[in-house]
Design an enzyme around this catalytic site. Sequence first.
Site, mmCIF file in Angstrom:
data_model
loop_
_atom_site.group_PDB
_atom_site.id
_atom_site.type_symbol
_atom_site.label_atom_id
_atom_site.label_comp_id
_atom_site.label_asym_id
_atom_site.label_seq_id
_atom_site.Cartn_x
_atom_site.Cartn_y
_atom_site.Cartn_z
ATOM 1 N N GLY A 9 0.833 -1.378 0.459
ATOM 2 C CA GLY A 9 0.258 0.120 -0.147
ATOM 3 C C GLY A 9 0.874 1.035 -0.179
ATOM 4 N N SER A 49 5.024 -6.090 -3.254
ATOM 5 C CA SER A 49 5.004 -4.402 -2.831
ATOM 6 C C SER A 49 5.823 -3.687 -2.114
ATOM 7 C CB SER A 49 4.036 -3.696 -3.596
ATOM 8 O OG SER A 49 3.315 -2.316 -4.365
#
Length: 572
Positions: free
Chosen positions: A162, A240
Amino acid sequence: MLFFVSTVLASLLLIPSYALPTGSHGDHRPGFPRLPPVFHGGILCGLPIPVVQRFLCPRQDGGSPLTVSTPFGNAHGASDDSGTTRFAVKYANHNRWQASTVVTSWLLPNGQSDPTAMPMACPQTDLNSSAFVEDCLSMVLYVPDSVKSGSKAPTLMWIHGGSFTFGSANGPGLDGSKLATATNSIVAVIQYRLGALGLYAPSGETNLAVKDVMTAMTFLQRVLPSFGGDASQITIAGQSAGASMIRTLLAVPSAQNLFKQAILQSDTMDYGFYTPEIHQTLLNHFKASLSCSATDTTCLNALSLTDILNAESDLSGAAPGLTPAANPAEPLRPVHDGTLVTSTFTPITPFPRVNKPLLITTVNDEAGFTIYGGVGPGGLDPATYEFMVDSAFGQKSATTLLAFADYAVPASANSTDGDGGETDVTPQLQQMGTDQVWRCPSWTFARNWVSNGGRAFVGEFVVGASYPGNEEVPFCTDSGVVCHQDDIEIVFGTAPNPTPAQAALIQEIQARYSAFLRTGNPNTDSLRTWTAAGTSNVHATQLGASGEAPVGGCDPSLWGAAVPYDYQTLGL
């Protein structure tokens, strides 16, 4: 060469096909780089993508209660027909902008008394305030029924993505029940402080979010034996920004005894850690947006979350103008402070001697959501493509890139495509973005890791499950396309109505993760050999197909050599 060319934005906005829609403010989703409407920081930035956000999908199902005695008191959980028992717990206490500490007693998140309740998210912009709480350092433990006291089961601790500003343990697909059962391990999905609350303490203390994750591992080491887990068998995994957090932890000497090995999925390795000077520049801007002095603790503690998040948003928007290192895709990042984080894993600092096994993966079309979402259905014509590459990388590197087969404009570009239009070179741009930010720097990192004493296994997902939100870009739902985040529901086994290919890969990847958790090696007798990376050939195994991924632009002579990475250009 400087990637951050200020004239690009103005030039692009003169082209009607790429002009920003009225009111567009970019998009950000858990696990995916934040994408504001500017062309800045390499080939991926500057493509406006107006899509609907999808953040939380907590499991609120009931179940029979279960109590386990721990050093912190009785742990209250709930079991269901998934074959696991779920324990949500607050793992740390913290005061605003101060380091977290392990709790002294077992507490359910958010002051709850219902063991089926899931943690609320950490404060983040673009999320309704009713969905987050500042006292958010919680985790969810998924313990399979097969793991009993004394089992010595391994643990996989998942760190959500995020861009360090969004996401939670309740993110889509992060139900760890099936993964825990399939791997016969404990799965812990954790939360950590996001954005300015985790990375920009007015006092100047750095990397609070990194310290939160270390606190979570300390809590796990103390509590795991009560659930049948082995405190010495913790593997950290993330996707990520979650993988970027793991890369940060690998550079923290004091964290090395907290985990045994790591799995990094789709780390944006082109983005380096900030230097203390860059961090201070950004911190100064953030402090100027607050109505308190940096030393007025009473005033700082009285600030509303709305005020803090507004100042954070202002910082994120202003950061690229304050320093070229502040890529808009991830403007708030950990800092190489020299005390906690002591290495950059780049040429700026000597690469340390290492020994932990790593599993490093990317997906086939990492940049697909960004590129196709920004270019749109009209496609990208060769002239605009060449202009974008030249503007982003400079003439010398652009010439090198455009001469490479994977990125070159087809020789048939002057002919029509059968519909009376020009050749669409969006695929070339997508491949370039994938290689620049994810694929090639990950391969470079793997080669360096092996060269300095570690072991690494590199993979590429060529089968995925379209992650919630990715359907907003039609390319990401095309057959055979695997966009950023499409590996998450494969790993967790939460893909809805999986196809035979997806089901087969879920079974394979969970078997490989089970082996890796126990041995640091993803190979089993029943699966084809996954060759470990070497110092030149990383042997990237295709996950969902047989064979190895083609080297393409990730040849060591191209990215990182003829065309520098962002972290090289910016001295990170």
